[in-house]
Design a protein around this motif. Structure first.
Motif, short mmCIF file in Angstrom:
data_model
loop_
_atom_site.label_atom_id
_atom_site.label_comp_id
_atom_site.label_asym_id
_atom_site.label_seq_id
_atom_site.Cartn_x
_atom_site.Cartn_y
_atom_site.Cartn_z
N LEU A 633 -50.85 -17.81 89.78
CA LEU A 633 -49.62 -17.81 90.58
C LEU A 633 -49.09 -17.95 90.04
CD1 LEU A 633 -50.11 -16.88 93.96
CD2 LEU A 633 -50.72 -19.77 94.55
N SER A 634 -47.54 -17.41 90.39
CA SER A 634 -46.53 -17.20 89.63
C SER A 634 -45.09 -17.56 91.33
CB SER A 634 -46.20 -16.68 88.80
OG SER A 634 -45.93 -15.46 89.44
N TYR A 635 -44.17 -18.31 91.00
CA TYR A 635 -43.25 -18.51 91.41
C TYR A 635 -41.98 -18.83 90.72
CZ TYR A 635 -39.92 -19.90 95.37
OH TYR A 635 -39.23 -19.99 96.83
N GLN A 636 -41.31 -17.20 90.91
CA GLN A 636 -39.72 -17.20 90.00
C GLN A 636 -38.56 -18.02 91.43
OE1 GLN A 636 -40.34 -15.81 87.83
NE2 GLN A 636 -37.94 -15.81 86.56
N LEU A 637 -37.56 -18.35 90.47
CA LEU A 637 -36.27 -19.41 91.42
C LEU A 637 -35.43 -18.94 90.49
CD1 LEU A 637 -35.37 -20.31 93.84
CD2 LEU A 637 -35.80 -22.25 93.37
N ALA A 638 -34.30 -18.75 90.75
CA ALA A 638 -33.67 -18.02 89.46
C ALA A 638 -34.15 -17.86 88.17
CB ALA A 638 -32.33 -18.82 89.63
N GLN A 639 -33.61 -18.95 87.31
CA GLN A 639 -33.80 -18.38 86.19
C GLN A 639 -35.74 -19.40 85.34
OE1 GLN A 639 -29.84 -19.65 85.38
NE2 GLN A 639 -29.87 -18.72 83.10
N TRP A 640 -35.81 -19.39 86.86
CA TRP A 640 -36.67 -20.67 86.05
C TRP A 640 -38.33 -20.09 86.93
CZ3 TRP A 640 -37.15 -24.92 84.16
CH2 TRP A 640 -35.45 -26.48 84.10
N GLU A 641 -39.60 -20.19 86.33
CA GLU A 641 -41.37 -19.74 86.29
C GLU A 641 -41.72 -20.40 86.81
OE1 GLU A 641 -43.55 -16.18 86.38
OE2 GLU A 641 -42.76 -17.02 84.50
N LEU A 642 -42.77 -21.16 87.43
CA LEU A 642 -43.97 -22.31 87.45
C LEU A 642 -44.63 -21.77 88.33
CD1 LEU A 642 -45.22 -25.16 87.74
CD2 LEU A 642 -44.57 -24.99 90.26
N ALA A 643 -45.85 -21.86 87.25
CA ALA A 643 -46.98 -20.42 86.95
C ALA A 643 -48.17 -21.71 87.03
CB ALA A 643 -47.16 -19.45 86.37
N VAL A 644 -49.56 -21.70 88.12
CA VAL A 644 -50.52 -22.45 88.12
C VAL A 644 -51.16 -21.64 87.65
CG1 VAL A 644 -49.80 -24.29 89.00
CG2 VAL A 644 -51.16 -21.74 90.90
N TRP A 645 -52.43 -21.54 86.75
CA TRP A 645 -53.46 -20.35 86.37
C TRP A 645 -54.79 -20.85 85.51
CZ3 TRP A 645 -55.42 -21.88 81.61
CH2 TRP A 645 -54.21 -22.88 80.86
N MET A 646 -55.34 -20.06 86.28
CA MET A 646 -57.12 -20.59 85.57
C MET A 646 -57.75 -19.81 84.74
SD MET A 646 -60.11 -21.32 88.66
CE MET A 646 -59.63 -22.52 88.67
N ARG A 647 -58.24 -19.74 83.56
CA ARG A 647 -59.69 -19.44 83.24
C ARG A 647 -60.65 -19.20 83.00
NH1 ARG A 647 -54.84 -19.66 78.47
NH2 ARG A 647 -56.40 -20.88 77.30
N ASN A 648 -61.33 -18.11 82.92
CA ASN A 648 -63.00 -18.52 82.90
C ASN A 648 -63.35 -19.18 84.71
OD1 ASN A 648 -65.57 -18.38 82.36
ND2 ASN A 648 -65.16 -20.08 80.75
N ALA A 649 -62.88 -18.99 85.66
CA ALA A 649 -62.84 -19.24 86.81
C ALA A 649 -64.46 -19.91 86.29
CB ALA A 649 -61.95 -18.66 87.57
N LEU A 650 -64.91 -18.64 87.08
CA LEU A 650 -66.37 -19.34 86.83
C LEU A 650 -66.94 -20.04 85.86
CD1 LEU A 650 -66.84 -15.37 87.65
CD2 LEU A 650 -66.56 -16.85 89.36
N ASP A 651 -66.28 -20.75 84.90
CA ASP A 651 -67.26 -21.23 83.78
C ASP A 651 -68.39 -20.93 83.45
OD1 ASP A 651 -67.09 -23.66 82.96
OD2 ASP A 651 -67.96 -25.24 83.99
N GLN A 652 -68.00 -19.64 83.18
CA GLN A 652 -69.62 -18.82 81.93
C GLN A 652 -69.16 -19.74 80.51
OE1 GLN A 652 -69.78 -15.08 82.33
NE2 GLN A 652 -70.54 -15.24 84.45
N ASP A 653 -70.48 -20.18 79.56
CA ASP A 653 -70.95 -20.02 78.75
C ASP A 653 -71.02 -18.80 77.50
OD1 ASP A 653 -70.98 -22.60 78.90
OD2 ASP A 653 -72.77 -22.81 78.97
N VAL A 654 -70.28 -18.91 77.14
CA VAL A 654 -70.37 -17.22 76.65
C VAL A 654 -69.71 -17.22 74.80
CG1 VAL A 654 -67.72 -14.73 76.12
CG2 VAL A 654 -68.44 -16.27 78.42
N GLY A 655 -71.11 -17.42 74.39
CA GLY A 655 -71.60 -16.80 72.98
C GLY A 655 -69.71 -16.14 71.97
N VAL A 656 -69.82 -16.59 71.47
CA VAL A 656 -69.29 -15.76 70.30
C VAL A 656 -69.39 -16.06 68.62
CG1 VAL A 656 -66.45 -16.10 71.52
CG2 VAL A 656 -67.35 -18.33 69.95
N ARG A 657 -69.75 -16.59 68.24
CA ARG A 657 -71.34 -16.37 67.50
C ARG A 657 -72.49 -17.38 67.07
NH1 ARG A 657 -72.46 -14.98 63.15
NH2 ARG A 657 -71.63 -14.84 60.57
N GLY A 658 -73.02 -16.66 66.30
CA GLY A 658 -74.19 -16.73 66.86
C GLY A 658 -75.52 -16.86 65.74
#
Length: 691
Positions: A633-658
């Motif tokens: 979610l981002s808010y733009q005001l003139a030259q400024w931008e504020l963004a709050v974000w979430m990655r992997n919001a479901l909090d899954q365990d994702v294997g990347v090497r095994g």
């Protein structure tokens, strides 16, 4: 049936009447011989702009790769350094020097095997899928990743960004571009990224043993020396001081290591570019580059501490590498006017490189230290060319080829000295039909190759009785790949809908696979690269962007992949013939939308998923399927931008090497699937100022 339907749908969209006043998506591919529109490049190429990377709050290449169809990666280090495209690519590098199936270029400089440390304020990230031997040579058996940093501009511009996030994470980055004179301009990009990481070490009572500490600087200078001559200078600096403590005996994010490892890299690179337009029939384009990199990679091999169990063992492994390389790539590119043949565009080039690699492996088995040193000096020389001939107003034929000779000079501390050399070739033939200004159909046949090499670890242990079988594993052969592909690229008349679909079938011969020998199922083992008889990879990838309304934009990238190992049996007796290849999920996708709630407020969401896949060609352990939800979610005001974000919001365990083996003395070394997991749920805030 679904493939035929998709292709037909896109073709029908292309028949809509042309609306000249509307803007159609214009993305220029930077990594090809000519800077053409993405919709007019024959081949499966995917591109992410800086805006696309920001949409998913991507901070590293790992985050960005999830948006590409039929692209995967493996970690086994602090970051995902090993890439797979259409199911083809390496998953690790220990003693044996490998030639990656998927190369990496940053501003034209070869970073194959080193990875990309930062994508902050990138101009563009491209992934070429399928063999690209004509353009890139042996580093592109399966494809190529090409990152372009900010281009110098003569109108001053800049941006500063600051991010804070959970796990004591923060990032400061920025770029600035400005002219020095009417002929000279520069750009500078800096990025510092730190985090405690996502591992708790219960034995040491620390939460930073798998930390991230990375600095990246990239500088570019463009000089318009005359009307016909443009010169460029590129400089890179990377200082990575990451920890490495990722595998847990309890198979979670809590480790017990008493000697956590490290994944450190310091590299310096520079390049000089030339673009000379003074010749009557062609322009001269080229680059000469230099790279020097030192890395220190090590880990606690037993993943535990002294005293954990009476049957414990205590091993530590460390790999110190030095790499120095020179690369030259120059070509003549025909001009539209004054060509030798008026209906033919052509490219003729020469490539040369020298790479000096040294390895010092230091392994402690209980109290005994074991050392192995090796050096390899590799020289490559290649000639390549490509023609594009207009057979009619709508039909064109592309024919390209490359012949590459390489020679190695290998020596190691076991008094082994080998000098293999070989000449390999690749080619591409493409027939392109421009249905109208909005749609193109293409069919292509391409051949790629990857050089063979020396199994240093096998050579170093072949004299030991328990590893006598390694005497036949001294070297592995080159691999070749033949790719047949059909694609459709189209846009709707008003530019609100853009689609690309590619279907492919690939034949792999002398397929290089990773093998292991573990004679007594204890801590002593040896790895080597072997050749399976063949492999098959086929599937489809589709990408769509659609703007159904002024404040809505939708994205969908979907890949479907079938991969098969040819006749292959592991040294442990497992028959892998016909099984799916490693790190080759059958389905992966990235879905997303932009919703502009007002002129200042925007909500962006993305869902990336992949089906289960095998971790190795040497065992049958598999990952779980995964679905990652990202929100911003981002808010733009003139030259400024504020963004709050979430990655992997479901909090899954994702294997990347095994891995699959026994490593826990507490259960008498019973075999388990041990996995390294990607990041858990991440949330943070980013503030940016553009000027």
């Amino acid at each position: 049936m679904s493939l035929r339907f998709s292709a037909l749908t896109v073709a029908l969209l292309a028949c809509y009447p042309v609306a000249a006043e509307q803007d159609i998506e214009r993305i220029t591919v930077q990594g090809d011989f000519r800077k053409n529109n993405l919709q007019q490049v024959a081949g499966s190429v995917a591109v992410l702009s800086e805006q696309d990377l920001n949409r998913q709050s991507a901070q590293h290449l790992d985050d960005a790769l999830l948006q590409f169809a039929n692209v995967n990666f493996a970690a086994g280090a602090s970051r995902g350094r090993f890439l797979q495209v259409r199911g083809i690519g390496e998953r690790s590098e220990f003693i044996d020097v490998i030639n990656p199936s998927v190369g990496i270029l940053i501003d034209g400089i070869d970073y194959a095997g080193l990875g990309i440390s930062s994508i902050a304020h990138a101009e563009q990230l491209e992934v070429f899928r399928g063999p690209e031997a004509t353009r890139f040579g042996t580093n592109a058996l399966a494809g190529m990743v090409n990152l372009t940093s900010k281009t110098p501009r003569f109108n001053p511009e800049g941006k500063l960004s600051a991010t804070i996030a959970n796990y004591d994470s923060w990032q400061l980055s920025g770029f600035y571009s400005a002219p020095i004179s009417e002929q000279l301009a520069y750009s500078l990009t800096l990025d510092q990224n730190r985090s405690d990481g996502f591992i708790d070490n219960a034995h040491l009572n620390r939460d930073d043993t798998n930390n991230i500490d990375e600095f990246t600087g990239r500088f570019k200078l463009d000089y318009q020396a005359s009307a016909d001559l443009k010169l460029g200078f590129v400089a890179h600096l990377i200082d990575q001081q990451n920890g490495y403590d990722a595998f847990s005996l309890d198979r979670n994010r809590t480790t017990l290591s008493d000697e956590p490892g490290q994944d450190q890299l310091r590299s310096k690179a520079a390049a000089i570019n030339i673009d000379y337009q003074g010749l009557s029939r062609a322009s001269l384009q080229g680059q000469i580059s230099y790279l020097n990199a030192d890395s220190d990679y090590g880990f606690d091999e037993d993943w535990s501490y002294r005293g954990i169990h009476p049957w414990e063992y205590s091993y530590q492994d460390r790999y110190l590498r030095e790499r120095e390389q020179w690369t030259l790539d120059y070509r003549l590119v025909s001009k539209p006017a004054g060509q030798l043949f008026s209906n033919t565009d052509w490219v003729l080039g020469v490539y040369a490189s020298r790479r000096d690699l040294s390895l010092s492996r230091q392994r402690r088995a209980e109290t005994e230290w074991r050392y192995f040193d090796s050096t390899i000096n590799r020289e490559n020389l290649a000639l390549y060319g490509e023609t594009q001939t207009a057979l009619s107003d709508k039909l064109s034929l592309v024919v390209g080829g490359r012949v590459e000779q390489y020679s190695d000079d290998y020596q190691d501390s076991g008094n082994i000295s080998l000098t293999p050399d070989q000449t390999l070739w690749g080619a591409k033939v493409s027939l392109n039909y421009q249905l109208n200004s909005q749609a193109m159909l293409y069919g292509l046949l391409s051949r790629g190759y990857k050089i063979g090499g020396i199994n240093g670890e096998a050579l170093s242990k072949a004299g030991e009785a328990q590893f006598a079988a390694l005497a036949d594993k001294a070297a592995f052969k080159a691999e070749t790949l033949l790719n047949a592909e059909f694609g459709v690229k189209a846009s709707s008349a008003d530019g609100s809908l853009t689609s690309r679909v590619a279907a492919f079938y690939m034949w792999r011969d002398d397929m290089q696979v990773k093998g292991w020998i573990n004679p007594d199922l204890g801590p002593e083992f040896a790895g080597f690269i072997d050749n399976a008889a063949s492999g098959r990879n086929y599937g489809v990838e589709a990408e769509t962007r659609w703007q159904p309304a002024e404040r809505w934009q939708l994205f969908a990238n979907v890949g479907y992949l079938q991969s098969k190992l040819g006749q292959y049996q592991t040294d442990s007796g497992l028959d892998m013939t016909g099984r799916d290849q490693a790190h080759a999920p059958r389905i992966n996708y990235s879905l997303g939308f932009d919703w502009y709630l007002s002129d200042q407020l925007a909500l962006q969401a993305g869902l990336q998923g992949k089906s289960r896949f095998y971790y190795s060609d040497g065992h049958n352990a598999r990952s779980d399927s995964s679905e990652l939800l990202n929100l911003r979610l981002s808010y733009q005001l003139a030259q400024w931008e504020l963004a709050v974000w979430m990655r992997n919001a479901l909090d899954q365990d994702v294997g990347v090497r095994g891995f699959y083996f026994g490593n826990d003395p507490r259960d008498e070394y019973a075999p388990h699937v041990y996995e390294q997991f990607a990041e858990p749920r991440r949330f943070g805030a980013t503030v940016s100022y553009s000027f």
